[in-house]
Write a protein that holds these residues in place. Structure first.
Motif, PDB file in Angstrom:
ATOM      1  N   LEU A  80       0.822  -1.205   0.000  1.00 42.72           N
ATOM      2  CA  LEU A  80       0.000   0.000   0.000  1.00 42.72           C
ATOM      3  C   LEU A  80       0.862   1.263   0.000  1.00 42.72           C
ATOM      4  N   LEU A  81       1.918   1.240   0.783  1.00 43.06           N
ATOM      5  CA  LEU A  81       2.796   2.412   0.860  1.00 43.06           C
ATOM      6  C   LEU A  81       3.438   2.719  -0.479  1.00 43.06           C
ATOM      7  N   HIS A  82       3.865   1.695  -1.204  1.00 44.32           N
ATOM      8  CA  HIS A  82       4.441   1.914  -2.534  1.00 44.32           C
ATOM      9  C   HIS A  82       3.424   2.606  -3.444  1.00 44.32           C
ATOM     10  N   ARG A  83       2.179   2.167  -3.397  1.00 43.83           N
ATOM     11  CA  ARG A  83       1.152   2.765  -4.242  1.00 43.83           C
ATOM     12  C   ARG A  83       0.829   4.202  -3.809  1.00 43.83           C
ATOM     13  N   LEU A  84       0.743   4.417  -2.512  1.00 44.75           N
ATOM     14  CA  LEU A  84       0.429   5.760  -2.016  1.00 44.75           C
ATOM     15  C   LEU A  84       1.529   6.751  -2.377  1.00 44.75           C
ATOM     16  N   ARG A  85       2.763   6.284  -2.319  1.00 47.48           N
ATOM     17  CA  ARG A  85       3.881   7.166  -2.674  1.00 47.48           C
ATOM     18  C   ARG A  85       3.960   7.396  -4.180  1.00 47.48           C
ATOM     19  N   ASN A  86       3.843   6.344  -4.958  1.00 44.15           N
ATOM     20  CA  ASN A  86       4.087   6.456  -6.395  1.00 44.15           C
ATOM     21  C   ASN A  86       2.876   6.900  -7.205  1.00 44.15           C
ATOM     22  N   GLU A  87       1.670   6.517  -6.744  1.00 45.48           N
ATOM     23  CA  GLU A  87       0.474   6.862  -7.502  1.00 45.48           C
ATOM     24  C   GLU A  87      -0.210   8.124  -6.972  1.00 45.48           C
ATOM     25  N   LEU A  88      -0.443   8.193  -5.662  1.00 46.79           N
ATOM     26  CA  LEU A  88      -1.079   9.379  -5.097  1.00 46.79           C
ATOM     27  C   LEU A  88      -0.067  10.445  -4.690  1.00 46.79           C
ATOM     28  N   LYS A  89       1.172  10.041  -4.493  1.00 49.73           N
ATOM     29  CA  LYS A  89       2.259  10.958  -4.129  1.00 49.73           C
ATOM     30  C   LYS A  89       1.944  11.718  -2.831  1.00 49.73           C
ATOM     31  N   VAL A  90       1.475  10.966  -1.833  1.00 52.56           N
ATOM     32  CA  VAL A  90       1.136  11.571  -0.547  1.00 52.56           C
ATOM     33  C   VAL A  90       2.048  11.044   0.550  1.00 52.56           C
ATOM     34  N   ASN A  91       2.170  11.828   1.605  1.00 51.16           N
ATOM     35  CA  ASN A  91       2.850  11.353   2.800  1.00 51.16           C
ATOM     36  C   ASN A  91       1.923  10.428   3.576  1.00 51.16           C
ATOM     37  N   THR A  92       2.503   9.679   4.490  1.00 55.56           N
ATOM     38  CA  THR A  92       1.754   8.638   5.180  1.00 55.56           C
ATOM     39  C   THR A  92       2.083   8.587   6.664  1.00 55.56           C
ATOM     40  N   THR A  93       1.172   7.982   7.409  1.00 61.39           N
ATOM     41  CA  THR A  93       1.368   7.786   8.845  1.00 61.39           C
ATOM     42  C   THR A  93       0.636   6.528   9.255  1.00 61.39           C
ATOM     43  N   CYS A  94       0.758   6.141  10.522  1.00 67.02           N
ATOM     44  CA  CYS A  94       0.029   4.979  11.033  1.00 67.02           C
ATOM     45  C   CYS A  94       0.118   4.975  12.543  1.00 67.02           C
ATOM     46  N   GLY A  95      -0.728   4.154  13.155  1.00 69.61           N
ATOM     47  CA  GLY A  95      -0.553   3.829  14.564  1.00 69.61           C
ATOM     48  C   GLY A  95       0.421   2.667  14.619  1.00 69.61           C
TER      49      GLY A  95
END
Length: 322
Positions: free
Chosen positions: A204-219
């Motif tokens: 999921l992180l690969h897709r969020l970075r490469n496709e949506l180009k957003v930063n991420t967080t989590c618990g």
């Protein structure tokens, strides 16, 4: 390069792929902490003050602030208590803050008194939440955590969670909110209950970075929920999730083993230039004797630019420990 800017009155932090990992201290949160909840209800903020100071000293880049002490009439009780807690914390420390609540009125009340540019935690893909929170994010020009669940709950299918994240990003853009101000939480599942939870979040992180180009967080500690020696799992998860593209996490910075993993990942990821922060933090480090806990580092972790409360209720996350 995607950069999310958060700030206190005096300090600006950048969350980004080319920045040190952003550690969002989780401790100012009464969920699962009966003693803290009881104190806050009667106006005793001694533990809040202690937790704020200790987390920053341990290396927190930001602090999450939650005042969800009760599920009874939270629309009436939480706004005032969250404002009071936020004002105390921002008077103590200079790091940016994350305003953590599932109560829209509490978020807006906190935004009115927050200094700098706090992070709002959070919005989900539920229509009611999108319509309530996104206008506030736009009005106050602040970034927001987007949790990848909607009216249907949390999907065990990572493609569905990605679709929810994409929906939130697109709806935010309809309000004029740029993707760099959306920090997506892809929802980390407990590895003890779902054996491929780690692989799911890495993909999921690969897709969020490469496709949506957003930063991420989590618990962060959700990954180890239900397992013995949770901090060992957490510490192993940290460099892997950073390598997969995660740029921040809500976690306990007072756990030396986990903060050591963050700092090491920054070195290996190239976001600690010349290993400067590692050397500053550990140059006088003395290895613990066999069978004893490692001592806490005295120096804070480096920062970019120079839930769990309502979050647990929204995302169905595992409980935190006192």
């Amino acid at each position: 390069m995607t950069r999310t800017i958060v700030a206190s009155a005096t300090r600006e932090i950048i969350i980004g792929f080319d920045q040190p990992f952003c550690v969002i201290g989780e401790r100012i949160n009464p969920t699962g902490r009966k003693k803290l909840a009881a104190e806050m209800i009667v106006g005793n903020f001694d533990t809040v003050i202690k937790d704020a100071l200790e987390q920053v000293a341990a290396g927190a880049t930001m602090l999450d602030v939650n005042a969800g002490v009760t599920s009874v009439n939270p629309n009436e009780t939480e706004p005032g208590l969250l404002v009071q807690t936020l004002e105390i914390v921002q008077g103590l420390v200079d790091v940016p803050l994350s305003i953590d609540s599932s109560v829209t009125a509490a978020i807006e009340a906190a935004l009115k008194v927050a200094k700098g540019r706090p992070l709002v935690n959070s919005v989900t893909g539920e229509e009611e939440k999108l319509e309530a929170i996104l206008p506030l994010v736009k009005k106050y020009d602040v970034p927001v955590v987007a949790i990848s669940n909607d009216e249907t709950g949390i999907s065990m299918d990572p493609d569905v969670r990605f679709a929810v994240a994409k929906k939130i990003v697109e709806r935010a853009m309809d309000y004029g909110i740029k993707p760099h101000d959306i920090v997506v939480d892809p929802l980390v599942m407990p590895i003890g209950a779902l054996g491929d939870a780690g692989r799911q979040v890495f993909a999921l992180l690969h897709r969020l970075r490469n496709e949506l180009k957003v930063n991420t967080t989590c618990g962060l500690s959700n990954i180890s929920f239900g397992l013995p020696h949770r901090h060992g799992i957490n510490a192993g998860f940290i460099p892997m999730v950073i390598g997969a593209g995660m740029t921040s996490a809500i976690m306990n910075p007072c756990r030396p083993q986990e903060m050591e993993a963050v700092r090491a990942a920054n070195v290996l990821n190239g976001t600690d230039p010349n290993c400067g922060n590692w050397i500053m933090t550990y140059r006088d480090h003395k290895p613990a004797e066999a069978g004893s806990a490692a001592p806490a580092a005295a120096s804070p972790a480096g920062s970019g630019g120079g839930r769990r409360g309502g979050r647990a209720a929204r995302a169905g996350a595992g409980a935190r420990s006192e």
